[in-house]
Design a protein around this motif. Structure first.
Motif, PDB file in Angstrom:
ATOM      1  N   ALA A  36     100.889 -23.330  13.057  1.00 45.06           N
ATOM      2  CA  ALA A  36      99.766 -22.678  12.371  1.00 45.06           C
ATOM      3  C   ALA A  36     100.272 -21.757  11.265  1.00 45.06           C
ATOM      4  O   ALA A  36      99.699 -21.717  10.170  1.00 45.06           O
ATOM      5  CB  ALA A  36      98.922 -21.896  13.377  1.00 45.06           C
ATOM      6  N   LEU A  37     101.354 -21.019  11.538  1.00 48.29           N
ATOM      7  CA  LEU A  37     101.926 -20.149  10.508  1.00 48.29           C
ATOM      8  C   LEU A  37     102.470 -20.957   9.334  1.00 48.29           C
ATOM      9  O   LEU A  37     102.322 -20.564   8.170  1.00 48.29           O
ATOM     10  CB  LEU A  37     103.031 -19.270  11.098  1.00 48.29           C
ATOM     11  N   LEU A  39     101.422 -23.868   8.298  1.00 40.83           N
ATOM     12  CA  LEU A  39     100.274 -24.338   7.522  1.00 40.83           C
ATOM     13  C   LEU A  39      99.623 -23.179   6.768  1.00 40.83           C
ATOM     14  O   LEU A  39      99.150 -23.337   5.642  1.00 40.83           O
ATOM     15  CB  LEU A  39      99.255 -25.022   8.430  1.00 40.83           C
ATOM     16  N   GLY A  40      99.608 -21.998   7.388  1.00 43.54           N
ATOM     17  CA  GLY A  40      99.048 -20.826   6.726  1.00 43.54           C
ATOM     18  C   GLY A  40      99.886 -20.345   5.555  1.00 43.54           C
ATOM     19  O   GLY A  40      99.375 -19.657   4.655  1.00 43.54           O
ATOM     20  N   MET A  41     101.164 -20.689   5.545  1.00 44.93           N
ATOM     21  CA  MET A  41     102.041 -20.291   4.437  1.00 44.93           C
ATOM     22  C   MET A  41     101.813 -21.142   3.186  1.00 44.93           C
ATOM     23  O   MET A  41     102.265 -20.763   2.105  1.00 44.93           O
ATOM     24  CB  MET A  41     103.512 -20.388   4.857  1.00 44.93           C
ATOM     25  N   PRO A  43      98.961 -21.722   1.374  1.00 48.74           N
ATOM     26  CA  PRO A  43      98.265 -20.989   0.312  1.00 48.74           C
ATOM     27  C   PRO A  43      99.065 -19.794  -0.198  1.00 48.74           C
ATOM     28  O   PRO A  43      98.989 -19.443  -1.378  1.00 48.74           O
ATOM     29  CB  PRO A  43      96.953 -20.541   0.944  1.00 48.74           C
ATOM     30  N   VAL A  44      99.860 -19.171   0.672  1.00 46.15           N
ATOM     31  CA  VAL A  44     100.693 -18.048   0.229  1.00 46.15           C
ATOM     32  C   VAL A  44     101.732 -18.542  -0.766  1.00 46.15           C
ATOM     33  O   VAL A  44     101.952 -17.933  -1.825  1.00 46.15           O
ATOM     34  CB  VAL A  44     101.361 -17.354   1.441  1.00 46.15           C
ATOM     35  N   TRP A 152     107.884 -21.729   0.468  1.00 43.20           N
ATOM     36  CA  TRP A 152     107.314 -22.382   1.647  1.00 43.20           C
ATOM     37  C   TRP A 152     108.411 -22.970   2.525  1.00 43.20           C
ATOM     38  O   TRP A 152     108.413 -22.799   3.744  1.00 43.20           O
ATOM     39  CB  TRP A 152     106.317 -23.471   1.245  1.00 43.20           C
ATOM     40  N   SER A 155     110.192 -20.233   4.380  1.00 45.49           N
ATOM     41  CA  SER A 155     109.413 -19.689   5.505  1.00 45.49           C
ATOM     42  C   SER A 155     109.384 -20.669   6.666  1.00 45.49           C
ATOM     43  O   SER A 155     109.491 -20.261   7.828  1.00 45.49           O
ATOM     44  CB  SER A 155     108.003 -19.325   5.053  1.00 45.49           C
TER      45      SER A 155
END
Length: 192
Positions: A36-37, A39-41, A43-44, A152, A155
């Motif tokens: 989840a993190l 995938l959340g990265m 957009p970051v 990305w 991370s």
């Protein structure tokens, strides 16, 4: 590959399995959080890449506005290149005309083996100094994409390392629990 995916899917769906221990459930939860993190990265990383592209595009526009093309005449020969591709371009003493008609002398980049008297293209800043070619908007886009992808990937690599370390620590706990259970089983077996 399909076998690996199948094992991972069975592993992720084994929450209800009575043989799944508490450390296995904890590890599955960590993996789900890590995915989840990751995938959340996305957009970051996209916003980081976009910010870098915008900043680099502004710098490129400033460079394009403040630099003008010119031609320099080499005063010295450029040494021949050895076999390394990094030595194809050297600097040599050259002279060039400023827009106001004055002459300036300095070092400019030229291909290896270029002879004295050869005209080479250069770029001048507002002060009349030889500078690098101004960056283009394509350069800015490439830089933004590269920085976004790198952030990305970095991370995700960090998440993988953290999951690997967590798995190593959880394996220690699993082995300690298993050793304790075997000791209890052996003690109970001796009573019979």
């Amino acid at each position: 590959m399909m076998d690996w995916i199948g094992r991972r899917l069975r592993w992720l769906t084994s929450f209800g399995n009575p043989l799944t221990g508490r450390w296995d459930r904890f590890e599955m939860g960590l993996v789900i959080v890590a995915v989840a993190l990751a995938l959340g990265m996305v957009p970051v990383a996209l916003s980081i890449g976009s910010a870098v592209r915008a900043q680099t595009a502004a710098q490129a526009a400033e460079e394009q506005a403040s630099r003008v093309p010119s031609t320099a005449v080499l005063l010295t020969d450029v040494p021949q290149a050895d076999t390394s591709p990094a030595t194809r371009v050297h600097t040599a003493e050259a002279t060039w005309q400023l827009p106001d008609g004055q002459s300036r002398t300095g070092r400019v980049s030229a291909d290896a083996g270029t002879r004295a008297g050869t005209r080479v293209p250069i770029w001048l800043d507002r002060a009349g100094n030889a500078v690098a070619r101004p960056r283009s908007t394509g350069d800015a886009l490439g830089t933004g994409i590269g920085v976004g992808m790198y952030s990305w990937v970095a991370s995700v690599a960090l998440l993988i390392v953290l999951c690997w370390v967590a798995r190593m620590l959880l394996n220690r706990r699993r082995h300690a629990d298993l050793a304790r259970e075997w000791a209890t089983f052996s003690r109970d077996l001796k009573r019979f």
